[in-house]
Design a protein around this motif. Structure first.
Motif, PDB file in Angstrom:
ATOM      1  N   HIS A   1       0.838  -1.200   0.000  1.00  9.95           N
ATOM      2  CA  HIS A   1       0.000   0.000   0.000  1.00  9.95           C
ATOM      3  C   HIS A   1       0.870   1.246   0.000  1.00  9.95           C
ATOM      4  CE1 HIS A   1       0.913   0.484   4.275  1.00  9.95           C
ATOM      5  NE2 HIS A   1       0.643  -0.806   4.414  1.00  9.95           N
TER       6      HIS A   1
ATOM      7  N   PRO B   1       2.007   5.082   1.264  1.00  7.50           N
ATOM      8  CA  PRO B   1       2.132   5.578   2.647  1.00  7.50           C
ATOM      9  C   PRO B   1       0.750   5.955   3.192  1.00  7.50           C
ATOM     10  CG  PRO B   1       3.732   6.640   1.215  1.00  7.50           C
ATOM     11  CD  PRO B   1       2.825   5.826   0.338  1.00  7.50           C
ATOM     12  N   LEU B   2       0.519   5.565   4.434  1.00  7.63           N
ATOM     13  CA  LEU B   2      -0.766   5.866   5.059  1.00  7.63           C
ATOM     14  C   LEU B   2      -0.738   7.268   5.649  1.00  7.63           C
ATOM     15  CD1 LEU B   2      -1.375   2.450   6.843  1.00  7.63           C
ATOM     16  CD2 LEU B   2      -2.282   3.224   4.653  1.00  7.63           C
ATOM     17  N   HIS B   3      -1.808   7.976   5.490  1.00  6.90           N
ATOM     18  CA  HIS B   3      -1.938   9.329   6.025  1.00  6.90           C
ATOM     19  C   HIS B   3      -2.531   9.218   7.404  1.00  6.90           C
ATOM     20  CE1 HIS B   3      -2.522  13.614   6.134  1.00  6.90           C
ATOM     21  NE2 HIS B   3      -3.796  13.423   6.435  1.00  6.90           N
ATOM     22  N   ASP B   4      -1.793   9.637   8.384  1.00  5.52           N
ATOM     23  CA  ASP B   4      -2.264   9.547   9.743  1.00  5.52           C
ATOM     24  C   ASP B   4      -2.861  10.893  10.148  1.00  5.52           C
ATOM     25  OD1 ASP B   4      -2.740   8.294  12.148  1.00  5.52           O
ATOM     26  OD2 ASP B   4      -0.768   8.766  12.975  1.00  5.52           O
ATOM     27  N   THR B   5      -4.160  10.898  10.350  1.00  5.08           N
ATOM     28  CA  THR B   5      -4.856  12.135  10.750  1.00  5.08           C
ATOM     29  C   THR B   5      -4.929  12.217  12.250  1.00  5.08           C
ATOM     30  OG1 THR B   5      -6.992  11.027  10.681  1.00  5.08           O
ATOM     31  CG2 THR B   5      -6.233  12.077   8.640  1.00  5.08           C
TER      32      THR B   5
ATOM     33  N   HIS C   1      -6.944   9.677  14.234  1.00  5.87           N
ATOM     34  CA  HIS C   1      -6.480   8.307  14.328  1.00  5.87           C
ATOM     35  C   HIS C   1      -5.388   8.113  15.379  1.00  5.87           C
ATOM     36  CE1 HIS C   1      -8.154   8.037  10.116  1.00  5.87           C
ATOM     37  NE2 HIS C   1      -8.811   7.086  10.780  1.00  5.87           N
ATOM     38  N   LYS C   2      -4.980   9.184  16.029  1.00  9.41           N
ATOM     39  CA  LYS C   2      -3.899   9.091  17.022  1.00  9.41           C
ATOM     40  C   LYS C   2      -4.436   8.764  18.390  1.00  9.41           C
ATOM     41  CE  LYS C   2      -0.625  11.863  14.607  1.00  9.41           C
ATOM     42  NZ  LYS C   2       0.374  12.847  14.644  1.00  9.41           N
TER      43      LYS C   2
END
Length: 169
Positions: free
Chosen positions: A159, A161-165, A168-169
Motif C-alpha cells: 500500500h 504511505p498511510l496518512h495519519d490524521t 487516528h492518534k
C-alpha cells in the motif's frame, strides 16, 4: 427514432462500440494466456484458485463478446493460444514470477477491467451491450474484492504511505 426504436440486437453498432469491444476481446483472450502461464508459476493454492477463476471468467466473457462480434459481422483479432500446464518446480527460482507479484497483477487487471467495462457502458447506444458490460463490471468488482482479501490475508498487499490524521492518534 428510426433504426434505434426496436430490438437493440438489430441496431447497428457504432465505430466506438466496435473498436472498444474488439479490443476488449483481444485483451480477454490475452489475459487467458497470461493467467494460464502464471498458473505454472504460482505456488500458493489459494492464488491458484483465483487464477483458475480468472481464466474461467475471461473465457465466459470472451465467448459472449465473440458471439456479439460475429453476429455483427466483425472480424476477430488474432489471439494467443491457450497455455499448457507445467511443473513450477522446473522453473528456476530466479525466473519464476512470485506469488505476491501475481497477486498485485491480478489487482491491477481487475481495476483496469472495471475502467474498461465502464467506458464501454458509457459509450454504448445499444442497451444489450451496456447491460452485458454492466454484468462484466459487476463480475470484475466481485473478483477484485476477492483478490484484495487474498493479498491482505497473505501479507502481499503493498500500500502507499498511510496518512495519519489527528483523529487516528
Amino acid at each position: 427514432m428510426g433504426m434505434f426504436s426496436g430490438n437493440p440486437k438489430e441496431e447497428p453498432m457504432h465505430y466506438g462500440e466496435v473498436f472498444s469491444i474488439w479490443t476488449y476481446f483481444l485483451g480477454e483472450k490475452s489475459m487467458i494466456a497470461m493467467y494460464e502461464t502464471l498458473l505454472n508459476h504460482a505456488g500458493d493454492d489459494d492464488l491458484k484458485k483465483l487464477l483458475q477463476e480468472a481464466v474461467h471468467g475471461a473465457k465466459m466473457e470472451s465467448q459472449q463478446v465473440e458471439e456479439l462480434l460475429k453476429t455483427n459481422g466483425i472480424g476477430l483479432p488474432p489471439v494467443p493460444p491457450e497455455r499448457p500446464m507445467a511443473n513450477n518446480e522446473k522453473i528456476p527460482v530466479g525466473a519464476r514470477v512470485m506469488d505476491a507479484e501475481i497477486g498485485a497483477l491480478l489487482s491491477a487487471n481487475a481495476s483496469k477491467g472495471l475502467i474498461t467495462c465502464s467506458t464501454i457502458m458509457g459509450q454504448s447506444i445499444r442497451e444489450d451491450i451496456a447491460t452485458m458490460f454492466g454484468q462484466f463490471h459487476m463480475n470484475k468488482a466481485q473478483f477484485g474484492a476477492k483478490v484484495l482479501r487474498l493479498n491482505k490475508d497473505k501479507g502481499w498487499l503493498v500500500h502507499p504511505p498511510l496518512h495519519d490524521t489527528p483523529q487516528h492518534k
